[in-house]
Enzyme design. Structure first.
Site, PDB file in Angstrom:
ATOM      1  N   TYR A  20      15.369  31.511   5.088  1.00 22.46           N
ATOM      2  CA  TYR A  20      14.196  32.302   5.449  1.00 22.46           C
ATOM      3  C   TYR A  20      14.186  32.669   6.934  1.00 22.46           C
ATOM      4  CZ  TYR A  20      11.826  31.359   1.027  1.00 22.46           C
ATOM      5  OH  TYR A  20      11.467  31.295  -0.297  1.00 22.46           O
ATOM      6  N   ARG A  64     -10.653   0.217  14.271  1.00 23.24           N
ATOM      7  CA  ARG A  64     -10.535   0.950  13.009  1.00 23.24           C
ATOM      8  C   ARG A  64     -11.611   0.357  12.104  1.00 23.24           C
ATOM      9  NH1 ARG A  64      -4.619   1.163  10.192  1.00 23.24           N
ATOM     10  NH2 ARG A  64      -5.172  -0.962   9.621  1.00 23.24           N
ATOM     11  N   LYS A  68       0.839  -1.197   0.000  1.00 30.53           N
ATOM     12  CA  LYS A  68       0.000   0.000   0.000  1.00 30.53           C
ATOM     13  C   LYS A  68       0.877   1.250   0.000  1.00 30.53           C
ATOM     14  CE  LYS A  68      -0.278  -0.480   5.003  1.00 30.53           C
ATOM     15  NZ  LYS A  68      -1.005  -1.117   6.106  1.00 30.53           N
ATOM     16  N   MET A  83      11.090  25.120   0.446  1.00 32.54           N
ATOM     17  CA  MET A  83      10.209  24.213  -0.289  1.00 32.54           C
ATOM     18  C   MET A  83      11.002  23.224  -1.142  1.00 32.54           C
ATOM     19  SD  MET A  83       7.222  25.129  -3.025  1.00 32.54           S
ATOM     20  CE  MET A  83       6.231  26.085  -1.912  1.00 32.54           C
TER      21      MET A  83
HETATM   22  C1  LIG Z   1      -0.287  -1.914   6.851  1.00 30.15           C
HETATM   23  C2  LIG Z   1      -0.836  -3.126   7.372  1.00 30.15           C
HETATM   24  C3  LIG Z   1      -0.005  -4.209   7.708  1.00 30.15           C
HETATM   25  C4  LIG Z   1       1.494  -4.154   7.696  1.00 30.15           C
HETATM   26  O1  LIG Z   1       1.966  -3.460   8.841  1.00 30.15           O
HETATM   27  P1  LIG Z   1       3.520  -3.284   9.139  1.00 30.15           P
HETATM   28  O2  LIG Z   1       3.587  -2.761  10.486  1.00 30.15           O
HETATM   29  O3  LIG Z   1       4.002  -2.324   8.136  1.00 30.15           O
HETATM   30  O4  LIG Z   1       4.154  -4.603   8.952  1.00 30.15           O
HETATM   31  C5  LIG Z   1      -0.616  -5.363   8.101  1.00 30.15           C
HETATM   32  N1  LIG Z   1      -1.967  -5.469   8.152  1.00 30.15           N
HETATM   33  C6  LIG Z   1      -2.778  -4.445   7.861  1.00 30.15           C
HETATM   34  C7  LIG Z   1      -4.253  -4.625   7.982  1.00 30.15           C
HETATM   35  C8  LIG Z   1      -2.242  -3.236   7.462  1.00 30.15           C
HETATM   36  O5  LIG Z   1      -3.059  -2.213   7.183  1.00 30.15           O
END
Ligand SMILES: *Cc1c(COP(=O)(O)O)cnc(C)c1O
Length: 813
Positions: A708, A580, A482, A757
């Site tokens: 700056y 969540r 992701k 920036m």
């Molecule tokens: C991102 C995620 C992981 C991986 O987590 P890490 O700490 O990066 O290994 C595992 N399960 C779910 C549901 C996630 O969203």
């Protein structure tokens, strides 16, 4: 072209010896390697220093070529083809061109001079192409062979010719003049170039002027030396700077970024030339005179000259990313130059795989379908592995071409195509200027001297193997890619892992999964935050949803029903304490009701996510989450009589709670080289190194400030280096003002003042370094873990914040 071979015999004054005396030729070739050689080719066997065209005749006959112009018939080929025997094959090529030129009577512009010929030709093509169907010399085809080949490119659709002629010694222009036979001449700048072939400057000028023997008008700068050599009868159209004796008197004023010309000719008008150098301004003036000669209005002249652009004189071969070779031809896209570029590609290819990125093809005078059918034949004839078409017309017309990918605009391509989908291939980038393919070149060019996030794919695999070694051999692995693979590049990581044992990929949103599918990734993919609007697309791309609520499940089932899906794999998320997404305990019976006897979907896995697997002080809480998961998932399995995969652990879970590995784990940050535990980290390898270069070094005296708001005040003289990276690249501003550092030549350089920036300044006092040296923003030192600690955040945030404008460069040993 279509020329009967009897006419060839006559034009060449050749002796014919052949098997097929009644046929037409439709193209001419001198290059045995060209993939365009075919039945209709007339092949001229030219001699050369290293290669003699006669050597290739047997092979060409085998490829189907029938007609050869030769100075002798090689023994073994007699009786197997048509031969036109001549004393001199180069002269025969020129004779053929003269004959062919004679078949057409539209106006032709001939250009010669020491410098600027190609630029004037290209610019004239640019300013005149809205009004004419132009044939011009491709690139700088201006030699004894090139001019002949250029003219042979004429066809019945053209109504204006622009050809350039270059010579290196006496006697040459005499041969080129009848081939070009210009009506209008342009003499560009006469300088000292190529003087060695001539006895004197005058001899050189006189030789060049021979191109203009038959012109009706000659355009040139008013110049006493040249005038003296012109025949009395010459009809000239001259220009000069502040020169009242010239036909067009021009005043020039340089300013920032351009030159203003005041043209005195039948009244005054001003033209802005977007160049300041003398050569470009003179070349632009040649174009202005030609436009005046053709009676263009001052408005049109001003408008078109204002659009002149720098001309690349050659097809450029560049090193591309991922071992690719790029052929940069991002300035034109017409059929003739495509042919040349494809031959060039064949000669310069360094890989088996050949990709062509091609814009709409502009060739006025042809019906669109006929033109693209020709383009398709040309591409097919060159065995192009992949064609990326950019433009509405090409996307439509070549849609059926094998391995064709169409995009309507360059921006569309740049935003949707992953640079790293290109690997070990030769890529021809050919597009008309208006398509701005130079941006594609920038995108695909190997960058050695700028900001890059370098991703070591060997380390990725090392890290995967480290976690594997802590798991049972049967435990499956899902890799989380992701957020662009934690900023490292999801497609490239997925591809690098495709030969490893990885059972699933995890993405956050459907479009990330679609991008992976489009890039050819076939591993099963789970979408963690699926939105109901994307369900249909997910089904189309074979992406499996995380199901976290009854409402979501109902709507997914509705889609599955509508699309006639059956047993579509879904993944049930249980909320055991993270709060969540996921089903809570009191929602499980509703879930069971929905799934019972439902064969539209099939539960492929059940999982939960730990809130604090990285922190042993929450061990009890974590174990409670695992216990809840065991109980709830057990209930689902027994009530529904299913045996899905079960999974709980993320990276630190794998490290701290291997006993809860169930059937699969979900590896994220650890793959990218970041462990949450100090000993764990020792076993991992750094994956991402963010690098840039020193743009400028300067000395700042005591009492001065840097950056700056004058946040850094020098209390003693310091040497500072400016680096072209800033908060827009994802470097947190909080990392400035003495908190953070970069590494230059192995030494720490503290960041001075506020991070800007796009830039930041570091203290290099006492560090041996120079402009252009590399600066490491993070990698081995500082590590993202160190940065995160100082900044009060977590490495995840730093990694995923690196802007997409930072180029990712991947390497594997
Ligand atoms: C991102 C995620 C992981 C991986 O987590 P890490 O700490 O990066 O290994 C595992 N399960 C779910 C549901 C996630 O969203």
């Amino acid at each position: 072209m279509s020329v009967h071979i009897q006419n060839i015999t006559t034009a060449l004054k050749a002796t014919f010896n052949g098997t097929q005396p009644d046929m037409e030729i439709d193209n001419v070739s001198i290059d045995s390697r060209s993939l365009q050689n075919n039945y209709g080719t007339l092949f001229f066997a030219l001699g050369g220093q290293n290669r003699d065209g006669h050597q290739f005749i047997t092979a060409l006959i085998a490829k189907g070529v029938v007609n050869f112009v030769v100075n002798h018939i090689p023994n073994e080929t007699l009786g197997k083809a048509n031969f036109f025997v001549v004393p001199d094959t180069l002269k025969a090529l020129q004779d053929f061109a003269v004959y062919y030129r004679g078949l057409y009577s539209f106006p032709v512009i001939g250009i010669t001079g020491s410098n600027g010929k190609t630029i004037v030709k290209e610019w004239l093509n640019y300013v005149l192409s809205p009004d004419y169907n132009i044939i011009r010399s491709p690139r700088s085809y201006n030699s004894q062979v090139g001019v002949a080949l250029s003219v042979i490119g004429i066809n019945e659709h053209h109504d204006l010719g622009i050809f350039e002629a270059g010579i290196s010694t006496t006697g040459e222009m005499q041969k080129l003049e009848p081939i070009i036979r210009p009506d209008i001449g342009i003499l560009t700048h006469i300088g000292p170039a190529h003087d060695e072939g001539f006895a004197s400057q005058n001899q050189k000028i006189a030789e060049k002027l021979q191109l203009f023997t038959h012109v009706k008008t000659l355009i040139l700068q008013n110049n006493a030396a040249v005038n003296a050599l012109l025949p009395e009868s010459a009809h000239t159209f001259t220009w000069g700077f502040d020169d009242a004796s010239a036909d067009v008197n021009i005043a020039k004023k340089l300013h920032n970024g351009g030159t203003t010309l005041t043209i005195h000719y039948r009244g005054d008008f001003e033209v802005q030339v977007p160049f300041t150098d003398a050569a470009s301004v003179e070349n632009a003036i040649s174009c202005i005179l030609l436009m005046l000669h053709l009676d263009y209005s001052p408005e049109t002249i001003t408008d078109r000259i204002g659009g002149l652009y720098p001309v690349e004189l050659r097809l450029q071969v560049k090193n591309g990313i991922n071992g690719c070779t790029l052929i940069d031809d991002s300035y034109s896209s017409d059929y003739q130059s495509l042919k040349i570029a494809l031959d060039f590609l064949e000669q310069h290819k360094t890989h088996q795989k050949k990709t062509v990125i091609l814009s709409d093809v502009f060739q006025s005078g042809f019906d669109t379908q006929v033109l693209y059918a020709k383009v398709a034949r040309l591409l097919a004839g060159h065995n192009i592995s992949q064609v990326i078409g950019i433009g509405e017309t090409i996307s439509r017309e070549l849609a059926e071409f094998p391995n064709f990918y169409g995009y309507t605009t360059t921006t569309d391509f740049l935003t949707h195509y992953r640079a790293n989908a290109f690997e070990d291939e030769t890529v021809l980038i050919k597009g008309a200027r208006s398509f701005r393919f130079d941006e594609i070149v920038v995108f695909l060019e190997e960058k050695t001297h700028e900001t890059v996030l370098e991703i070591n794919l060997n380390s990725v695999i090392h890290n995967l193997n480290f976690y594997k070694s802590r798991l049972k051999p049967t435990t499956k692995i899902m890799v989380m890619v992701k957020a662009f693979g934690y900023g490292a590049g999801s497609y490239e990581i997925a591809k690098a892992l495709s030969h490893q044992k990885v059972d699933y990929l995890g993405v956050a949103f459907a479009d990330e999964g679609i991008a992976l599918r489009n890039a050819g990734i076939t591993t099963p993919i789970i979408v963690m935050n699926p939105e109901s609007t994307a369900f249909a697309a997910m089904a189309a791309y074979n992406l499996e949803p995380e199901i976290y609520s009854a409402k979501e499940l109902r709507s997914f089932i509705a889609m599955a029903q509508q699309k006639n899906l059956s047993n579509y794999p879904i993944h049930i998320k249980l909320d055991t304490g993270m709060h969540r997404l996921g089903f809570q305990q009191n929602q499980i019976s509703e879930l069971i009701d929905l799934l019972r006897n439902n064969n539209l979907v099939s539960v492929k896995s059940i999982f939960t996510h730990l809130s604090a697997s990285d922190d042993v002080q929450f061990r009890d809480f974590t174990l409670e989450q695992v216990n809840k998961f065991e109980a709830w998932s057990g209930q689902l399995m027994s009530d529904l009589h299913i045996q899905p995969l079960r999974h709980v652990l993320n990276t630190s879970g794998i490290y701290n709670y291997p006993e809860a590995q169930y059937d699969m784990v979900r590896l994220g940050i650890g793959l990218y080289g970041v462990g949450n535990d100090a000993t764990e980290r020792k076993s991992l390898q750094t994956v991402g190194t963010l690098k840039t270069i020193i743009l400028q070094i300067k000395e700042v005296p005591a009492g001065d400030s840097v950056g700056y708001s004058r946040r850094f005040m020098a209390d003693k003289p310091v040497h500072i280096a400016t680096l072209p990276i800033g908060y827009a690249d994802g470097i947190p501003r909080a990392w400035g003002n003495g908190k953070g550092f970069v590494t230059i030549n192995g030494q720490k350089a503290t960041i001075l003042g506020s991070i800007c920036m796009d830039m930041l300044m570091v203290d290099v006092t006492g560090i041996d370094c120079k402009e252009g040296d590399t600066a490491i923003i993070f990698g081995e030192s500082p590590t993202v873990v160190e940065m995160a600690e100082v900044l009060g955040t977590i490495p995840y945030e730093i990694l995923t914040s690196i802007s997409q404008r930072v180029k990712r460069v991947f390497f594997k040993e």
